[in-house]
Every structure is written in C-alpha cells, then in structure tokens.
Design a protein around this motif. Structure first.
Motif, PDB file in Angstrom:
ATOM      1  N   ALA A 121       0.824  -1.209   0.000  1.00 49.56           N
ATOM      2  CA  ALA A 121       0.000   0.000   0.000  1.00 49.56           C
ATOM      3  C   ALA A 121       0.857   1.258   0.000  1.00 49.56           C
ATOM      4  N   GLU A 122       1.919   1.238   0.772  1.00 54.14           N
ATOM      5  CA  GLU A 122       2.814   2.401   0.832  1.00 54.14           C
ATOM      6  C   GLU A 122       3.503   2.624  -0.517  1.00 54.14           C
ATOM      7  N   ALA A 123       3.916   1.563  -1.167  1.00 52.55           N
ATOM      8  CA  ALA A 123       4.555   1.686  -2.486  1.00 52.55           C
ATOM      9  C   ALA A 123       3.565   2.245  -3.510  1.00 52.55           C
ATOM     10  N   LEU A 124       2.326   1.778  -3.457  1.00 55.40           N
ATOM     11  CA  LEU A 124       1.290   2.312  -4.355  1.00 55.40           C
ATOM     12  C   LEU A 124       1.066   3.800  -4.093  1.00 55.40           C
ATOM     13  N   SER A 125       1.072   4.188  -2.821  1.00 54.10           N
ATOM     14  CA  SER A 125       0.887   5.598  -2.463  1.00 54.10           C
ATOM     15  C   SER A 125       2.032   6.462  -2.982  1.00 54.10           C
ATOM     16  N   ILE A 126       3.244   5.950  -2.859  1.00 52.18           N
ATOM     17  CA  ILE A 126       4.411   6.705  -3.343  1.00 52.18           C
ATOM     18  C   ILE A 126       4.355   6.846  -4.858  1.00 52.18           C
ATOM     19  N   ARG A 127       4.010   5.770  -5.547  1.00 48.97           N
ATOM     20  CA  ARG A 127       3.899   5.858  -7.010  1.00 48.97           C
ATOM     21  C   ARG A 127       2.824   6.872  -7.399  1.00 48.97           C
ATOM     22  N   SER A 128       1.711   6.850  -6.703  1.00 45.45           N
ATOM     23  CA  SER A 128       0.636   7.791  -6.964  1.00 45.45           C
ATOM     24  C   SER A 128       1.071   9.236  -6.691  1.00 45.45           C
ATOM     25  N   ALA A 129       1.791   9.438  -5.603  1.00 50.99           N
ATOM     26  CA  ALA A 129       2.278  10.782  -5.265  1.00 50.99           C
ATOM     27  C   ALA A 129       3.249  11.300  -6.324  1.00 50.99           C
ATOM     28  N   LEU A 177      14.410   2.194   2.135  1.00 51.43           N
ATOM     29  CA  LEU A 177      15.711   1.567   1.897  1.00 51.43           C
ATOM     30  C   LEU A 177      15.739   0.892   0.520  1.00 51.43           C
ATOM     31  N   ALA A 178      14.670   0.219   0.166  1.00 46.39           N
ATOM     32  CA  ALA A 178      14.612  -0.450  -1.139  1.00 46.39           C
ATOM     33  C   ALA A 178      14.706   0.560  -2.276  1.00 46.39           C
ATOM     34  N   ILE A 179      14.076   1.718  -2.100  1.00 45.16           N
ATOM     35  CA  ILE A 179      14.103   2.756  -3.141  1.00 45.16           C
ATOM     36  C   ILE A 179      15.470   3.429  -3.207  1.00 45.16           C
ATOM     37  N   THR A 180      15.998   3.817  -2.060  1.00 48.58           N
ATOM     38  CA  THR A 180      17.233   4.607  -2.046  1.00 48.58           C
ATOM     39  C   THR A 180      18.483   3.772  -2.259  1.00 48.58           C
ATOM     40  N   ALA A 181      18.481   2.547  -1.777  1.00 47.09           N
ATOM     41  CA  ALA A 181      19.667   1.699  -1.901  1.00 47.09           C
ATOM     42  C   ALA A 181      19.542   0.738  -3.082  1.00 47.09           C
ATOM     43  N   LEU A 182      18.440   0.861  -3.807  1.00 53.04           N
ATOM     44  CA  LEU A 182      18.180  -0.018  -4.952  1.00 53.04           C
ATOM     45  C   LEU A 182      18.278  -1.485  -4.565  1.00 53.04           C
ATOM     46  N   GLU A 183      17.704  -1.788  -3.391  1.00 49.40           N
ATOM     47  CA  GLU A 183      17.650  -3.165  -2.907  1.00 49.40           C
ATOM     48  C   GLU A 183      16.220  -3.662  -3.093  1.00 49.40           C
ATOM     49  N   PRO A 184      15.974  -4.421  -4.145  1.00 48.58           N
ATOM     50  CA  PRO A 184      14.595  -4.797  -4.465  1.00 48.58           C
ATOM     51  C   PRO A 184      13.923  -5.682  -3.422  1.00 48.58           C
ATOM     52  N   ILE A 185      12.637  -5.499  -3.317  1.00 51.24           N
ATOM     53  CA  ILE A 185      11.781  -6.377  -2.528  1.00 51.24           C
ATOM     54  C   ILE A 185      10.995  -7.180  -3.560  1.00 51.24           C
ATOM     55  N   LYS A 186      11.180  -8.476  -3.589  1.00 49.02           N
ATOM     56  CA  LYS A 186      10.605  -9.315  -4.650  1.00 49.02           C
ATOM     57  C   LYS A 186       9.114  -9.085  -4.862  1.00 49.02           C
ATOM     58  N   GLU A 187       8.366  -8.976  -3.779  1.00 47.09           N
ATOM     59  CA  GLU A 187       6.909  -8.879  -3.874  1.00 47.09           C
ATOM     60  C   GLU A 187       6.438  -7.604  -4.561  1.00 47.09           C
ATOM     61  N   ILE A 188       7.257  -6.569  -4.560  1.00 54.79           N
ATOM     62  CA  ILE A 188       6.840  -5.292  -5.167  1.00 54.79           C
ATOM     63  C   ILE A 188       7.861  -4.807  -6.192  1.00 54.79           C
ATOM     64  N   TYR A 189       8.542  -5.734  -6.814  1.00 52.03           N
ATOM     65  CA  TYR A 189       9.597  -5.372  -7.763  1.00 52.03           C
ATOM     66  C   TYR A 189       9.089  -4.430  -8.855  1.00 52.03           C
ATOM     67  N   GLY A 190       7.927  -4.709  -9.427  1.00 53.85           N
ATOM     68  CA  GLY A 190       7.377  -3.868 -10.485  1.00 53.85           C
ATOM     69  C   GLY A 190       7.073  -2.468  -9.997  1.00 53.85           C
ATOM     70  N   LEU A 191       6.530  -2.355  -8.793  1.00 58.94           N
ATOM     71  CA  LEU A 191       6.243  -1.038  -8.215  1.00 58.94           C
ATOM     72  C   LEU A 191       7.526  -0.258  -7.967  1.00 58.94           C
ATOM     73  N   LEU A 192       8.543  -0.937  -7.468  1.00 57.37           N
ATOM     74  CA  LEU A 192       9.827  -0.266  -7.239  1.00 57.37           C
ATOM     75  C   LEU A 192      10.412   0.238  -8.551  1.00 57.37           C
ATOM     76  N   PHE A 193      10.286  -0.553  -9.593  1.00 57.58           N
ATOM     77  CA  PHE A 193      10.761  -0.130 -10.907  1.00 57.58           C
ATOM     78  C   PHE A 193      10.011   1.126 -11.351  1.00 57.58           C
TER      79      PHE A 193
END
Length: 92
Positions: free
Chosen positions: A2-10, A33-49
C-alpha cells in the motif's frame, strides 16, 4: 504494498502538477531503503521499478524515512482515509 502504491501515486500527481523537486517522507523504512539503496523487494519489484522510473523524471527527488511516532498528523490522516475507504468498500 500500500505504501509503495501511495508513493507511485504521489510521484505521478507531482509530475502532473509540474513539480520538479520533491521530498517524500515515509514511515515504511524497508521501502525507503529499497528505493534509495536499490535493494529490491521481490513482492513489489514492479512497483519499485515504476517508482525509480518516475523519480528519474524530477530535477531533484529524495525519499526520507520518518518514524511514525514523529509524524502523528500524517498517521492519523492515513488511518482516517483507510477507515473511510474500508467503510465504502464494505457497503458496496
């Protein structure tokens, strides 16, 4: 998630409103940390991209971790929005 979706929306909203500089603060430490250090979280890899691709469109963008205890107003707003959303979803 949910937080990743919110950030993408923002990020999308900020771009639509032609912001060029942005500071996003979140209490989701692992996500920041995943966004800034480019350390992917498998479950939200597409959102992080998506988040990283959108972030690259800003002149300046930063993602900052802020503990929930130091951001009580935003936490109350988020809880209120979640409560209203759940009420509407249940009544449909």
């Amino acid at each position: 998630m949910a937080e990743a979706l919110s950030i993408r929306s923002a990020l999308n909203h900020a771009l639509e409103n032609r912001y060029t500089k942005l500071v996003l603060k979140s209490d989701a430490q692992d996500l920041v940390l995943a966004i800034t250090a480019l350390e992917p979280i498998k479950e939200i890899y597409g959102l992080l991209f998506d988040i990283q691709a959108l972030a690259s469109l800003f002149t300046s963008v930063s993602f900052v971790f802020v503990p929930r205890s130091q951001n009580s107003k935003a936490d109350l707003l988020a809880k209120s929005a979640k409560s209203r959303f759940c009420s509407v979803a249940l009544s449909d």
